[in-house]
Design a protein around this motif. Structure first.
Motif, PDB file in Angstrom:
ATOM      1  N   SER A 178       0.841  -1.192   0.000  1.00 44.73           N
ATOM      2  CA  SER A 178       0.000   0.000   0.000  1.00 44.73           C
ATOM      3  C   SER A 178       0.879   1.247   0.000  1.00 44.73           C
ATOM      4  O   SER A 178       2.097   1.174   0.175  1.00 44.73           O
ATOM      5  CB  SER A 178      -0.915   0.012   1.230  1.00 44.73           C
ATOM      6  N   LYS A 227      -8.043   7.753  -4.180  1.00 46.28           N
ATOM      7  CA  LYS A 227      -8.361   7.650  -2.754  1.00 46.28           C
ATOM      8  C   LYS A 227      -7.273   6.953  -1.950  1.00 46.28           C
ATOM      9  O   LYS A 227      -7.390   6.817  -0.744  1.00 46.28           O
ATOM     10  CB  LYS A 227      -9.681   6.881  -2.566  1.00 46.28           C
ATOM     11  N   VAL A 285     -12.091  -2.253  -5.098  1.00 40.34           N
ATOM     12  CA  VAL A 285     -12.194  -1.246  -4.032  1.00 40.34           C
ATOM     13  C   VAL A 285     -11.152  -0.175  -4.333  1.00 40.34           C
ATOM     14  O   VAL A 285     -10.004  -0.487  -4.642  1.00 40.34           O
ATOM     15  CB  VAL A 285     -11.971  -1.841  -2.619  1.00 40.34           C
ATOM     16  N   ASN A 286     -11.556   1.072  -4.256  1.00 34.70           N
ATOM     17  CA  ASN A 286     -10.641   2.169  -4.572  1.00 34.70           C
ATOM     18  C   ASN A 286      -9.718   2.519  -3.418  1.00 34.70           C
ATOM     19  O   ASN A 286      -8.731   3.214  -3.607  1.00 34.70           O
ATOM     20  CB  ASN A 286     -11.420   3.413  -4.992  1.00 34.70           C
ATOM     21  N   SER A 287     -10.060   2.065  -2.210  1.00 32.75           N
ATOM     22  CA  SER A 287      -9.208   2.321  -1.048  1.00 32.75           C
ATOM     23  C   SER A 287      -9.365   1.183  -0.060  1.00 32.75           C
ATOM     24  O   SER A 287     -10.491   0.822   0.301  1.00 32.75           O
ATOM     25  CB  SER A 287      -9.577   3.646  -0.382  1.00 32.75           C
ATOM     26  N   ASP A 345      -8.773   1.397   2.913  1.00 31.00           N
ATOM     27  CA  ASP A 345      -9.229   1.979   4.174  1.00 31.00           C
ATOM     28  C   ASP A 345     -10.689   2.385   4.116  1.00 31.00           C
ATOM     29  O   ASP A 345     -11.238   2.847   5.111  1.00 31.00           O
ATOM     30  CB  ASP A 345      -8.372   3.209   4.523  1.00 31.00           C
ATOM     31  N   ASP A 346     -11.322   2.241   2.972  1.00 32.63           N
ATOM     32  CA  ASP A 346     -12.737   2.559   2.800  1.00 32.63           C
ATOM     33  C   ASP A 346     -13.339   1.487   1.890  1.00 32.63           C
ATOM     34  O   ASP A 346     -13.429   1.659   0.675  1.00 32.63           O
ATOM     35  CB  ASP A 346     -12.898   3.963   2.198  1.00 32.63           C
ATOM     36  N   LEU A 347     -13.730   0.381   2.504  1.00 36.08           N
ATOM     37  CA  LEU A 347     -14.093  -0.814   1.743  1.00 36.08           C
ATOM     38  C   LEU A 347     -15.487  -0.684   1.129  1.00 36.08           C
ATOM     39  O   LEU A 347     -16.493  -1.069   1.732  1.00 36.08           O
ATOM     40  CB  LEU A 347     -14.022  -2.050   2.639  1.00 36.08           C
ATOM     41  N   ARG A 348     -15.518  -0.143  -0.056  1.00 30.32           N
ATOM     42  CA  ARG A 348     -16.755  -0.109  -0.838  1.00 30.32           C
ATOM     43  C   ARG A 348     -16.515  -0.922  -2.102  1.00 30.32           C
ATOM     44  O   ARG A 348     -15.887  -0.452  -3.047  1.00 30.32           O
ATOM     45  CB  ARG A 348     -17.129   1.330  -1.180  1.00 30.32           C
TER      46      ARG A 348
END
Length: 825
Positions: free
Chosen positions: A86, A134, A150-152, A154-157
């Motif tokens: 990362s 992101k 997922v684009n990040s 740390d923000d799992l969408r």
């Protein structure tokens, strides 16, 4: 000569710099490992391929870029499909079931997450780890040929991308970030599609040399502006991301490259085992033959080449470097550099070179400074900075800030590039990475002292620099084994002291996480803010200490926070015992109970045998009882408690209250007059208003109401009921206990002005002016005041006059003049 190792590629030049001789020597054969190297000179992760050795778990090892081992871990989880890093240098291990395990540099497990249930069921076919707008993103291609992204991390969408022709696998695919969103670039043989999150896809028009050949590999530049495609007919297509500008190149090989990456944005590097081919965007090329298998790491401004025994860096020669060192260059920087060299030789030619660029000297100095930043070897940096210093001597109003800043940056870069640290950053990469991020990376590697010295050298604010690093050091210190709690606590306190921006509670919380509770308590003793101490002490089940700390702070909200937690956590008896010994906590809890839970307050007093307060609570509680019998029963208990407390007066008052309640019940039954919530005086008053004078007199005698108070009640009640005849009779009693002004006030209270004036002749002289003013007889009041020779009473009349009473005002002023004249005589 500086340009001796430059290789031309069209109109540009490329050079390969040696960064390190690797510490791991010739023990590592990269072809037998899965390799993942982080960008910006980051660490290298190697996973040994032991698939041919049954019942042997592979070894995962993390090295610095210089080959120094940082950590090792015997892998005992699922099958890894992809290793990657990362942006914050966390190792991402993507398994075939879509589970992503995240580790730090020391291979300590941090967390894990899944790419979705469908990924788990269908398994992962391929993975891409990429940089998004992101942060660090992950995209997986399942065996059902769907892409989940997922684009990040740390923000799992998780988003699903449906690619066209899902009945067969893509021949190549990658992730490209355009217009603030991540899209998949998918090749289905010779067709190329751009797929977005909405499930929409666009077919891209691309001119391949042979229309039927399939695209089998692709590479996207770091800035997402250029794309390289490799076809099954061994043609490399190079063009822009909008597929408008392109060129084709056919290498002399029949194999698909093991790696296809971009070197900056000016050239593509294709790797076949030991052959490395560098191809420009205009079909020019050159190549290198390596001694053994290598791994390519795409960087912002070049390619890091990790080999068996060394690390090299391939980059385009920076424009400013080319301007200075290119053969026969006439750029100002080149002239200044030559002037500096000739000056060192004490040659007169130095003057000739300086005169050549005297009108461009500031540009020459700037070029030398910038070129120094792009040099990797300190000796070359010094020569260029020396030339810049030489040129500054001829400038009268030169701004030294760029020179100073470059010297600082180079000193930092040279330190972190040292093999023991092993972060081979270039100046271009540092500009993109930023200095705070570099300091964070040093902290992650446990180079606390170096990080602090850099912050001090750059004069960064304490909160962003030394204080923050010391806090990280303290958190690392509490995790170290082999030292007892007292030694660790003392070492941390001595090092941190009262450093601003450092929270001992954060360090104590870290100690608590690793199971060192006693150490956490010792550290909290140094925390000046009780609001940070108390929650952590409660988390450690040290409620008594937490309560004492809260009391010492004087923060009532904090004390209530602990008290309410203790009330829920402890048995009732233990809780009461605990707070009874602390007067402040006890008083605050009583206040809380008085407002929120009177029954609980009564229990507390009862346990202490405080009969006086128990009785008070029962009296207050009696008012909440709706039934008369229940209220009397509670009051009877209150009477007993007052008796036990030897408060006979209060006991008698409670007894009278019970008697009054019974009388009121009787009144309600006989007279249909609701009076349950009324006091004794209100009850008598209401009886008088309803003209039940006999019953009112009976209550007066029963409860021994003072006669004067009884008179006040009767006068007010008769006036309220407009019983003016009875009021007049009452005023003519043989022994009146009230003056006639009381009757005037009662009449005026209920707007009976004419009735009030009837009593004025009987008012005592000292009260007559007051009553005349109150009933609106201002002229008569003025005359009486003048007769009394009282200037004070005349002033009262004057203040009572309004704009309609001009005549009275004039009369009062005349009276005052007469009184004043009489005094003067």
């Amino acid at each position: 000569m500086a340009s001796a190792n430059w290789t031309p590629l069209g109109t540009e030049y490329y050079e390969k710099l040696e960064m390190y001789q690797l510490d791991w020597g010739d023990q590592i054969e990269l072809s037998k490992f899965t390799v993942a190297a982080a960008q910006y000179g980051g660490p290298i992760a190697l996973l040994k391929d032991d698939s041919n050795t049954p019942n042997v778990r592979p070894m995962l090892t993390v090295f610095t870029s210089a080959g120094k081992i940082l950590s090792q871990l015997r892998w005992n989880s699922g099958k890894i499909k992809k290793l990657g890093w990362s942006y914050t240098e966390e190792l991402l291990c993507v398994q075939d079931d879509g589970t992503v395990l995240v580790y730090d540099l020391s291979l300590n497990f941090l967390r894990q997450f899944s790419m979705g249930q469908e990924t788990k069921e269908t398994k992962v076919h391929d993975v891409r780890i990429f940089s998004s707008y992101k942060g660090t993103g992950i995209a997986v291609l399942t065996t059902s040929y769907r892409i989940f992204i997922v684009n990040s991390i740390d923000d799992l969408r998780i988003r699903k991308l449906e690619i066209p022709g899902a009945d067969s696998a893509p021949t190549a695919w990658d992730i490209i970030t355009m217009d603030g969103q991540s899209q998949a670039l998918v090749a289905k043989r010779n067709e190329l599609y751009l797929v977005d999150h909405g499930g929409q896809y666009q077919k891209q028009d691309i001119d391949l040399s042979q229309t039927e050949e399939a695209i089998v590999d692709m590479a996207i530049s770091i800035n997402n502006r250029y794309i390289a495609l490799f076809s099954e007919k061994q043609v490399i297509w190079i063009g822009t991301a909008d597929f408008k500008k392109k060129c084709d190149f056919k290498p002399k090989t029949s194999k698909k490259p093991t790696q296809l990456v971009w070197c900056g944005s000016g050239a593509v590097v294709a790797l076949w085992d030991k052959l490395m081919l560098v191809i420009g965007r205009d079909q020019q090329y050159f190549y290198f033959n390596n001694d053994a298998a290598v791994h390519l790491v795409e960087e912002e401004d070049g390619v890091r080449i990790v080999g068996r025994d060394s690390v090299e860096f391939l980059r385009k020669v920076p424009q400013v470097t080319e301007q200075i060192f290119k053969i026969a260059s006439m750029e100002p920087g080149a002239m200044l550099f030559e002037a500096s060299r000739e000056f060192d030789k004490q040659s007169q030619r130095a003057d000739e070179y300086i005169r050549t660029v005297k009108d461009q000297l500031e540009t020459a100095v700037s070029q030398c400074i910038q070129a120094a930043g792009h040099e990797y070897e300190p000796s070359k940096q010094r020569r260029l900075l020396k030339a810049a210093t030489f040129g500054k001597c001829f400038l009268t109003d030169y701004n030294p800030e760029p020179f100073v800043n470059m010297c600082q940056m180079l000193r930092v870069l040279n330190q972190v590039r040292q093999p023991p640290i092993g972060i081979p950053l270039t100046y271009t990469q540092l500009e993109r990475l930023t200095m705070p991020t570099l300091i964070d990376r040093l902290v992650n590697r446990k180079y606390f002292y170096l990080a602090i010295r850099i912050c001090q050298y750059l004069k960064l604010p304490e909160a962003e620099g030394a204080s923050r690093i010391l806090a990280h050091w303290a958190c690392y210190k509490v995790q170290s084994k082999g030292e007892d709690d007292e030694q660790v606590a003392r070492a941390i306190a001595d090092k941190l002291g009262d450093t601003p921006g450092v929270s001992y509670s954060d360090v104590a919380n870290k100690a608590l996480e690793v199971g060192r509770n006693d150490l956490a308590i010792r550290l909290l003793d140094n925390e000046p803010k009780a609001a940070l101490q108390v929650p952590l002490l409660m988390k450690m089940k040290r409620e008594n200490i937490a309560l004492n700390k809260a009391i010492d702070s004087g923060d009532t909200d904090l004390i209530y926070f602990v008290l309410l937690h203790l009330k829920d956590a402890l048995p009732k008896g233990e809780f009461f015992m605990a707070i009874r010994q602390l007067p402040v906590a006890y008083a605050l809890y009583i206040q809380y109970c008085r407002q929120q839970s009177p029954a609980l307050m009564e229990q507390l007093y009862d346990q202490e045998e405080n009969h006086q307060e128990v009785a008070t609570c029962k009296v207050m509680g009696s008012f909440k009882q709706e039934r008369l019998e229940d209220r009397v029963a509670v009051l009877n208990e209150a009477k007993d408690s007052f008796t036990k407390a030897k408060n006979d007066f209060a006991a008698k008052q409670v007894e009278d209250q019970m008697k009054l309640l019974r009388y009121q019940r009787l009144l309600e039954e006989e007279l249909q007059m609701p009076c349950q919530e009324l006091s004794l005086h209100e009850t008598i008053h209401k009886l008088m208003v309803t003209r039940n004078h006999k019953m009112a007199e009976q209550l007066r005698k029963e409860f021994k109401v003072p006669e004067k108070r009884y008179w006040w009640l009767r006068v007010d009640a008769l006036a309220q009921s407009a019983d003016w005849v009875e009021l007049d009779k009452f005023s003519k009693s043989k022994k009146p206990l009230l003056g006639m002004e009381a009757f005037v006030d009662a009449c005026m209270k209920y707007d009976a002005k004419m009735e009030a004036r009837k009593y004025i002749p009987r008012v005592s002289p000292e009260k007559k002016v007051y009553c005349l003013i109150k009933t609106g007889l201002l002229r008569e009041a003025a005359e009486v005041a003048f007769e009394n020779r009282s200037e004070e009473e005349l002033n009262k009349v004057l203040r009572a006059c309004s704009t309609q009473d001009r005549t009275v005002e004039d009369q009062v002023r005349a009276y005052k003049q007469q009184l004043g004249a009489a005094v003067r005589k």
